[in-house]
Design an enzyme around this catalytic site. Structure first.
Site, short mmCIF file in Angstrom:
data_model
loop_
_atom_site.label_atom_id
_atom_site.label_comp_id
_atom_site.label_asym_id
_atom_site.label_seq_id
_atom_site.Cartn_x
_atom_site.Cartn_y
_atom_site.Cartn_z
CB CYS A 408 44.29 51.22 28.50
SG CYS A 408 43.10 51.15 29.69
NE ARG A 437 34.47 53.24 31.88
CZ ARG A 437 35.39 52.73 32.56
NH1 ARG A 437 35.02 52.13 33.83
NH2 ARG A 437 36.74 52.88 32.41
CD GLN A 455 39.57 55.55 33.98
OE1 GLN A 455 39.59 55.61 32.99
NE2 GLN A 455 39.22 54.34 34.74
CG ASP A 457 44.04 55.27 33.37
OD1 ASP A 457 44.67 54.52 34.13
OD2 ASP A 457 43.37 55.29 32.37
CG HIS A 459 48.08 52.62 31.24
ND1 HIS A 459 47.41 53.66 30.84
CD2 HIS A 459 47.30 51.63 31.57
CE1 HIS A 459 46.14 53.53 30.91
NE2 HIS A 459 45.90 52.27 31.30
CE LYS A 539 40.70 42.64 40.97
NZ LYS A 539 39.37 43.19 40.89
CG HIS A 585 45.74 48.50 33.12
ND1 HIS A 585 45.13 49.33 32.14
CD2 HIS A 585 45.57 47.49 33.03
CE1 HIS A 585 45.05 48.54 31.15
NE2 HIS A 585 45.44 47.18 31.50
ZN LIG Z 1 44.23 51.24 31.89
#
Ligand SMILES: [Zn+2]
Ligand SMILES: [Zn+2]
Length: 716
Positions: A408, A437, A455, A457, A459, A539, A585
């Site tokens: 992000c 991580r 990910q 991912d 946004h 969410k 996200h």
């Molecule tokens: Zn994010």
């Protein structure tokens, strides 16, 4: 897998929980009603947490969807007995499916369901819905009473045995015993037989309320000191005890069936014996724990046995090795995934498909660095709130850099590189972004819990008025993509504002309403987890159900009021004022690694034609056709078909190997095929192999291209 939980409970409802880790709802219910106090000590965290657990109530930095990668585990006990918070014990043997299978042999043989042994058996097999402790009071009573009956049987067969605690668990029940001699798996049959005898006697279960003194007197009379300790833990009066028949009783608050004859003897089985400590304390007495499973009827037991066996056969770690898809090697670092050629091929196909779908739906693709200055992670809050999940910082000249745990802030850095007008919004940016991580060693689990992963991912930066449309767009895209991988059942949850939260009441209200509106317009049913949202926004979580009825948390859509504030993101509105955009996200797979693990298990390694790393294998009958076989392969490759030639063995062996490798098409070539410029096709299908006969190579190429374009599961 480390055991991170220890249960020390007692068979009573009147006590307060010493400390309860918010695990599965079923567990909470059990705690509330019965097996208190339950003390579960938390290890580092989460391999043992069910996906229903939300980290969101903890102060975490934004980007909630990415947190799921670390809290994701196979959802059901039968997929991973060793990762259950409900199965604490020492020197615990893994749930032995063989043991289950053999002890239930009798019942299964009589059950109406067939129990296919092959993981790639017909998908049409009728699935029996399995109730949960939550959904069925009857089930709860059966399991609970079964536990008592087992204790009775053990005390009869092993005189001098003391009973301790015996709660129900997700798939059945257990009881801990202090025995004079060890009980072994071999004794289970004998115990089950004694249970059957008790059940056939239809002994009534009677509840009795007594004073504390009376309870103490009765316990002393039968000389069971564990019960005294349990009694001491009970803070309320009167004390309730339950009797089964005339002679046997235990401290308990129910619920139970009325008499033992109501127990479905053929739906109860004893599974395994394990070690446990009294009160979960390794300094105290070592006990023997017997695990049993119990269901409402034989059909359910058969289904449970089937799923347990399937989960074992489908284990992605096992299949990943057998099919040469990936490896994770201690020598190179645990939790780091090596994608081998076949696995990497599948990944590449998934990525291409994913990118294509995103581009078609108005996303743009980004690519951002794997490391960035520590400053970025301080601004984002990760360094303060997420540090224990990050790799250590590294020095680059005079600065500190951070391996990225989330994408992000990098996407925000691109956003902030120029001023945006309200006319540009919504902006949808997607990246297959690799993050790292820190996970404690010993907590990693195949592809499900790793230290490095990619990910899927994205946004979305939008105006407050655009939230509902954007969320609906994400829901549509999520459904389309998941359906392509044959996931058609979804469990959807909306999580709302927790007590501690950032952002005004107004914006929370607006965003939550927009999420609801999107779900309503989508026409999806959904559950609401009041107060279950992250501190920075509401969410939506979506779980998918796999081929054997397990549910997996993959997709998350998370509104974020926090990061735009922290990074002071802006857009210029129509009135000329600068305002904060809304940030969303979202991830559909969660991570490629984890999703791949789920896919392997869902398909049992039998990948659809469009995903299969090798779609066709040419098998020459004799060495004379090897050259022709390679000619066929070249011809097909020219059409982008993934094909290989395997020779050097007799045909039956070649066919066996192709089956073991789950290759969708076997193309046998002999003298005749060479003369005709053809191949003889055997294709995998939903009901086993099908001989499709001799087909011209050029025609096969055309048909394969058509099947490929339609992303077909099978070739026909
Ligand atoms: Zn994010
Ligand atoms: Zn009871």
């Amino acid at each position: 897998m480390q055991s991170v939980a220890s249960t020390s409970g007692c068979h009573y409802s009147g006590m307060a929980a010493a400390r309860v880790w918010p695990a599965a709802r079923a567990l909470e219910k059990a705690i509330a009603r019965h097996v208190l106090p339950l003390r579960i000590s938390r290890g580092v965290s989460a391999p043992s947490l069910p996906p229903t657990f939300h980290t969101s109530s903890l102060p975490q930095p934004s980007c909630h969807h990415s947190l799921f990668s670390t809290t994701f585990i196979p959802p059901n006990l039968w997929s991973s007995a060793s990762s259950s918070p409900l199965l604490p014990s020492l020197s615990r043997r893994p749930l032995s499916v063989a043991a289950v299978a053999s002890t239930v042999q009798e019942s299964v043989a009589e059950a109406p369901q067939h129990v296919p042994k092959k993981p790639d058996g017909p998908p049409e097999r009728e699935r029996v819905e399995l109730p949960t402790n939550d959904s069925s009071e009857t089930l709860l009573k059966i399991r609970h009473t079964s536990a008592h009956v087992m204790a009775m049987a053990v005390q009869k067969l092993f005189p001098g045995t003391q009973v301790t605690i015996g709660p129900w668990i997700e798939k059945g029940f257990y009881y801990d015993f202090d025995t004079k001699e060890p009980i072994t798996d071999k004794d289970l049959k004998k115990i089950k037989k004694e249970m059957a005898r008790i059940i056939s006697k239809k002994l009534p279960l009677t509840r009795e309320e007594v004073t504390r003194e009376e309870a103490r007197r009765r316990i002393e009379e039968i000389q069971e000191p564990y019960k005294l300790e349990i009694l001491d833990g009970i803070k309320t009066e009167p004390i309730t005890i339950y009797k089964i028949g005339e002679d046997w009783w235990d401290l308990c608050a129910g619920p139970h069936v009325e008499h033992t004859g109501q127990l479905p003897v053929k739906a109860i089985e004893l599974e395994t014996v394990a070690g446990a400590y009294w009160r979960g304390d390794e300094n105290r007495q070592q006990l023997q724990r017997i695990y049993g499973t119990a269901w409402e009827n034989e059909a359910q037991l058969a289904e449970y046995v089937y799923r347990t066996e399937q989960a074992r056969l489908r284990d992605h770690r096992k299949l990943g090795q057998e099919l040469k898809l990936f490896s994770i090697q201690d020598e190179t670092g645990s939790g780091l995934v090596f994608w081998h050629p076949k696995g990497a091929m599948i990944r590449s196909i998934i990525e291409q498909y994913w990118k294509q779908q995103h581009l078609r739906n108005g996303y743009e693709l980004l690519s951002t660095p794997h490391v960035a200055k520590l400053e970025l992670w301080k601004t984002s809050g990760h360094f303060d709130f997420y540090k224990e999940n990050m790799f250590d910082q590294m020095a680059v000249e005079d600065e500190k850099y951070q391996l990225k745990p989330m994408n992000c802030p990098c996407h925000i850095a691109i956003y902030k590189d120029s001023l945006h007008s309200y006319r540009e919004l919504p902006i949808r940016w997607a990246e297959l972004g690799t993050v790292y991580r820190y996970e404690k060693s010993g907590t990693m689990h195949g592809l499900f819990r790793v230290r490095g992963f990619t990910q899927d991912d994205a946004h979305i930066f939008c105006l407050p008025s655009q939230i509902a449309d954007e969320i609906l767009g994400v829901l549509d895209l999520t459904e389309a993509i998941l359906r392509q991988f044959d996931f058609t059942k979804f469990e959807v949850n909306l999580s709302t504002r927790p007590e501690k939260a950032v952002g005004s009441d107004g914006i929370w209200e607006r965003a939550t309403t927009a999420l609801r509106e999107a779900l309503d317009r989508k026409g999806w049913e959904y559950g609401i987890d009041e107060g279950g949202g992250a501190f920075y926004g509401p969410k939506i979580d979506i779980k998918i159900e796999d081929a054997i009825g397990r549910r997996w948390q993959c997709s998350t859509i998370q509104v974020d009021f926090n990061l735009p504030e922290r990074f002071q993101m802006e857009y210029q509105d129509a009135d000329g004022e600068r305002k904060r955009p809304i940030m969303i996200h979202r991830a559909i797979f969660g991570s490629l690694e984890r999703f791949f693990g789920v896919l392997i298990e869902n398909y049992a390694g039998d990948f659809p034609l469009w995903l299969a790393p090798v779609q066709a294998r040419v098998l020459p009958i004799t060495d004379s056709q090897v050259e022709y076989a390679h000619r066929v392969a070249r011809q097909l490759k020219a059409h982008d078909i993934r094909v290989e030639v395997v020779s050097g063995e007799r045909l039956p062996k070649l066919v066996r190997n192709a089956n073991a490798d789950k290759i969708p098409l076997q193309l046998v070539v002999g003298k005749q095929e060479e003369e005709h410029g053809s191949v003889a096709i055997t294709a995998r299908g939903p009901n086993g192999d099908r001989k499709l006969g001799e087909v011209d190579v050029a025609e096969l190429a055309e048909r394969l291209k058509v099947a490929e374009a339609a992303k077909k599961r099978w070739f026909d």
